[in-house]
Write an enzyme that holds these catalytic residues in place. Structure first.
Site, mmCIF file in Angstrom:
data_model
loop_
_atom_site.group_PDB
_atom_site.id
_atom_site.type_symbol
_atom_site.label_atom_id
_atom_site.label_comp_id
_atom_site.label_asym_id
_atom_site.label_seq_id
_atom_site.Cartn_x
_atom_site.Cartn_y
_atom_site.Cartn_z
ATOM 1 N N ASP A 465 0.867 -1.198 0.000
ATOM 2 C CA ASP A 465 0.000 0.000 0.000
ATOM 3 C C ASP A 465 0.894 1.236 0.000
ATOM 4 O O ASP A 465 1.902 1.289 0.697
ATOM 5 C CB ASP A 465 -0.895 -0.004 1.248
ATOM 6 C CG ASP A 465 -1.928 1.100 1.240
ATOM 7 O OD1 ASP A 465 -3.069 0.847 0.793
ATOM 8 O OD2 ASP A 465 -1.568 2.236 1.617
ATOM 9 N N ASN A 473 -2.103 12.621 -3.685
ATOM 10 C CA ASN A 473 -3.148 13.102 -4.604
ATOM 11 C C ASN A 473 -3.485 14.547 -4.318
ATOM 12 O O ASN A 473 -3.639 15.352 -5.254
ATOM 13 C CB ASN A 473 -4.415 12.257 -4.464
ATOM 14 C CG ASN A 473 -4.366 10.989 -5.297
ATOM 15 O OD1 ASN A 473 -3.648 10.942 -6.291
ATOM 16 N ND2 ASN A 473 -5.067 9.949 -4.881
ATOM 17 N N ASP A 482 -2.177 8.823 -10.518
ATOM 18 C CA ASP A 482 -2.270 7.674 -11.451
ATOM 19 C C ASP A 482 -0.888 7.324 -11.996
ATOM 20 O O ASP A 482 -0.513 6.144 -12.078
ATOM 21 C CB ASP A 482 -3.195 8.024 -12.633
ATOM 22 C CG ASP A 482 -4.667 7.987 -12.206
ATOM 23 O OD1 ASP A 482 -4.946 7.536 -11.097
ATOM 24 O OD2 ASP A 482 -5.516 8.404 -13.033
ATOM 25 N N GLU A 509 -5.010 2.076 -4.201
ATOM 26 C CA GLU A 509 -3.550 2.158 -4.297
ATOM 27 C C GLU A 509 -2.925 0.938 -3.669
ATOM 28 O O GLU A 509 -1.736 0.918 -3.387
ATOM 29 C CB GLU A 509 -3.077 3.474 -3.663
ATOM 30 C CG GLU A 509 -2.784 3.472 -2.183
ATOM 31 C CD GLU A 509 -4.010 3.312 -1.263
ATOM 32 O OE1 GLU A 509 -5.081 2.884 -1.768
ATOM 33 O OE2 GLU A 509 -3.885 3.554 -0.080
HETATM 34 N N1 LIG Z 1 -4.764 9.093 -7.931
HETATM 35 C C1 LIG Z 1 -5.397 8.055 -7.481
HETATM 36 N N2 LIG Z 1 -5.716 7.965 -6.192
HETATM 37 C C2 LIG Z 1 -6.341 6.895 -5.703
HETATM 38 C C3 LIG Z 1 -6.652 5.829 -6.514
HETATM 39 N N3 LIG Z 1 -7.219 4.853 -5.730
HETATM 40 C C4 LIG Z 1 -7.298 5.324 -4.470
HETATM 41 N N4 LIG Z 1 -6.739 6.586 -4.427
HETATM 42 C C5 LIG Z 1 -6.587 7.418 -3.287
HETATM 43 O O1 LIG Z 1 -5.731 6.840 -2.321
HETATM 44 C C6 LIG Z 1 -6.028 7.412 -1.119
HETATM 45 C C7 LIG Z 1 -5.923 6.497 -0.047
HETATM 46 O O2 LIG Z 1 -5.999 7.163 1.136
HETATM 47 P P1 LIG Z 1 -6.103 6.546 2.505
HETATM 48 O O3 LIG Z 1 -6.767 5.216 2.521
HETATM 49 O O4 LIG Z 1 -6.746 7.478 3.423
HETATM 50 O O5 LIG Z 1 -4.648 6.262 3.043
HETATM 51 P P2 LIG Z 1 -3.342 7.086 2.878
HETATM 52 O O6 LIG Z 1 -3.587 8.487 2.624
HETATM 53 O O7 LIG Z 1 -2.550 6.405 1.818
HETATM 54 O O8 LIG Z 1 -2.629 6.927 4.185
HETATM 55 P P3 LIG Z 1 -2.026 5.617 4.715
HETATM 56 O O9 LIG Z 1 -2.525 4.498 3.983
HETATM 57 O O10 LIG Z 1 -2.442 5.483 6.116
HETATM 58 O O11 LIG Z 1 -0.584 5.811 4.602
HETATM 59 C C8 LIG Z 1 -7.386 8.059 -1.270
HETATM 60 O O12 LIG Z 1 -7.280 9.466 -1.188
HETATM 61 C C9 LIG Z 1 -7.834 7.644 -2.599
HETATM 62 O O13 LIG Z 1 -8.608 8.630 -3.244
HETATM 63 C C10 LIG Z 1 -6.331 5.913 -7.879
HETATM 64 O O14 LIG Z 1 -6.553 5.032 -8.634
HETATM 65 N N5 LIG Z 1 -5.692 7.038 -8.256
#
Ligand SMILES: Nc1nc2c(ncn2[C@@H]2O[C@H](COP(=O)(O)OP(=O)(O)OP(=O)(O)O)[C@@H](O)[C@H]2O)c(=O)[nH]1
Length: 600
Positions: A465, A473, A482, A509
């Site tokens: 992850d 983002n 992306d 992600e």
């Molecule tokens: N650009 C983009 N963002 C994505 C995609 N899939 C998920 N996300 C973003 O990934 C983020 C995941 O955030 P969180 O689950 O809160 O976790 P985090 O910010 O990574 O924090 P931690 O996991 O705790 O380190 C979200 O803001 C989603 O919108 C994608 O395909 N593209």
């Protein structure tokens, strides 16, 4: 009682009597047989009729021989037993005029007690002889004549029991035919003679009824009682458009006898610069070109028919004289050639003698038939060859078309297979990262789990992850997010080898790697390589709390699939290790050996 032994002479007499009686019987039977045989022999020899045939001329004279031949031929097929006596007056070679008494005496001596039942005479001399001596020699006997030149009914107006056939040459018809064959003719030359009664009569008839008409249109030259030398001289003075007609004889004499008509014809045609026509068959083969020919055999056959009717009981007085003389158009090919006359110039149906054998003339229709057949066969073969050629071409074209079609089908199939493969790949691929998608991840994990369930072999699972990706983002935008995910996926692709290993986008992600038959240590090493590989990408992440660059946290577990365990448990365990990695400060790997009796 008589003593048998004492009566010997009596018994001897009786015995002799019996023998004599037997002999007499045998002799009587023998005599009767002899009488019967004699009667039979007599009846076998008895003829139906006795004909006396008196010929004006001599044997070997072709005209007379022809008449006799025709006469005998018809008698032979009549089925009658006819005794034929033939007398020759030989009047052509030895003209005797009215001095026929010696001949009459000779015949009287022969036929007074050997009386014929019918008299047949051929030609005028015999006719005149029989009429002259009829009362004395042949009283009351029926007479049949033939070969009588230019017969007129008044000749027999005072004669009874007589009939016959006229021999009359067709001068007009012959001239007309000659004019058709030689259309340029200007002069008509005739040889006539008066030496014999018959020839004289022909000349008279021609002079009365034929020449006057011809003189209206042509120069008519009549050479009467001329010698060969005179004829030659006369012919020499005539124009080349002359045709000669042998209606009489030359006056020349042979050695002690008159020339025969055949000899006459030969001599005259030899000196004639013009085509010579005749009326009788005895001139044929002697140099004449042809004519309306009276033939001896036909005269003989007709005379025999009349004689047979009389013998069958028809009164001779009830049989009229046959006036129309049968003729036949006959030409000599050798002479035709000499005068440039072609067969096509002749009247239809003309018979040609001395014509060389011509395959075409003899087998014209057979040749035409065969050639037609050959042509038809050739055309048919040509057509068949053409059909075969067309068929071959069509088959070749069909084969080519089929090959092209097969090629196109193969291409289409290949394209279809490629499309299917592509579609199949697309259906299991994540569109953003190019890694396997979640569905495919689940399927592979299930199948690998199932495969390894009874093997005792391990299966490792890595879940990854991105750290603080929400902040990324937020900081750089979703598009950069992306792009960041694509670069991370590329690191996975470079480090995780394919089948049976599988790198997939598990969701958002989060990425995951299935490592069948992989020990925890190997999986942990791989996870560490991935982590550092991503860090080394140095993707700026200024909002991250652990690094200036994008980092990832990874959870690793190793399980041994069993009958009781399920794939989802492994995922859950790996997720727990990931959570632990996040909790431990992120940008790290947390691994757990989930096999029984294994430490974490
Ligand atoms: N650009 C983009 N963002 C994505 C995609 N899939 C998920 N996300 C973003 O990934 C983020 C995941 O955030 P969180 O689950 O809160 O976790 P985090 O910010 O990574 O924090 P931690 O996991 O705790 O380190 C979200 O803001 C989603 O919108 C994608 O395909 N593209």
């Amino acid at each position: 009682m008589q003593d048998l032994f004492t009566d010997t002479p009596l018994r001897q007499r009786r015995f002799c009597g019996i023998v004599a009686l037997g002999l007499a019987r045998w002799l009587a039977v023998l005599a009767m047989l002899c009488i019967l045989c004699a009667q039979q022999a007599q009846s076998a020899e008895a003829a139906d009729a006795h004909i006396l045939f008196i010929n004006s001329y001599h044997p070997g004279y072709s005209w007379s021989d022809g008449i006799e031949e025709g006469f005998r031929e018809r008698l032979n097929v009549s089925g009658k037993k006819i005794e034929l006596s033939i007398e020759y007056l030989d009047s052509r070679r030895f003209p005797y005029g009215a001095q026929t008494e010696p001949l009459a005496q000779a015949m009287e001596a022969k036929y007074t007690n050997y009386r014929p039942s019918l008299i047949v005479v051929s030609d005028n001399a015999a006719f005149d002889f029989v009429i002259q001596h009829r009362t004395r020699l042949f009283a009351e006997l029926p007479i049949v004549f033939c070969g009588y030149n230019n017969f007129r009914p008044d000749v027999i107006q005072h004669i009874s029991d007589i009939t016959g056939i006229n021999e009359e040459i067709a001068i007009e018809d012959t001239v007309a035919m000659a004019l058709k064959v030689h259309p340029q003719t200007r002069t008509l030359a005739f040889i006539v003679s008066t030496g014999e009664a018959s020839s004289k009569r022909i000349g008279e008839v021609a002079e009365e009824s034929v020449f006057p008409k011809l003189r209206e249109r042509f120069d008519v030259v009549v050479m009467k009682d001329a010698s060969v030398a005179q004829i030659r001289q006369r012919l020499a003075g005539l124009p080349k458009e002359t045709v000669l007609f042998l209606s009489g004889q030359a006056t020349d004499q042979g050695a002690g006898r008159a020339l025969t008509p055949a000899e006459n014809g030969r001599l005259i045609t030899a000196i004639s610069p013009f085509p010579a026509y005749t009326f009788w068959d005895f001139h044929l083969k002697e140099g004449v070109i042809g004519g309306h020919i009276i033939t001896g055999p036909e005269q003989g056959r007709t005379a025999a028919d009349l004689a047979l009717r009389v013998l069958d009981g028809t009164s001779v007085n009830d049989i009229p004289v046959i006036m129309t003389t049968p003729t036949r158009d006959i030409f000599d090919y050798r002479v035709m050639e000499r005068f440039g006359v072609r067969p096509a110039d002749l009247p239809a149906g003309a018979h040609i003698i001395h014509q060389p054998f011509s395959l075409w003339d003899s087998y014209r229709w057979q040749i035409i038939g065969i050639v037609t057949l050959l042509i038809a066969e050739t055309v048919l073969i040509g057509l068949l060859l053409q059909i075969a050629r067309d068929r071959r071409r069509a088959l070749t074209a069909l084969a080519q078309e089929r090959a092209q079609l097969e090629h196109r089908v193969a291409e289409r199939t290949k394209e279809l297979q490629q499309a299917n493969t592509k579609m199949a790949l697309l259906s299991i691929t994540d569109g953003l990262t190019g890694l396997a998608n979640r569905r495919h991840f689940d399927e592979v994990l299930e199948s690998e789990y199932a495969r390894l369930r009874y093997s005792g072999l391990p299966l490792s699972l890595i879940i990854l992850d991105v750290d603080y990706f929400k902040l990324f983002n937020d900081t750089y935008g979703h598009v950069s997010g992306d792009d960041c995910l694509r670069r991370i996926a590329a690191v996975l692709t470079s480090l995780v080898h394919c089948t049976p290993n599988l790198a997939a986008r598990y969701g958002g992600e989060e990425l995951a790697i299935i490592l069948p038959e992989t020990e925890l240590q190997a999986a942990t090493v791989l996870a560490e390589r991935i982590r550092s590989g991503i860090e080394q990408q140095a993707i700026p992440h200024k909002a991250s709390c652990v690094s200036h660059y994008v980092t990832v946290s990874l959870g690793v577990i190793t399980v041994v699939p069993t009958a009781l365990s399920v794939a989802a448990e492994a995922v859950k365990l790996a997720d727990a290790q990931l959570y632990q990695a996040k909790a431990n400060g992120r940008n790290r790997v947390v691994a757990l050996d989930a096999r029984p009796h294994q430490g974490g």
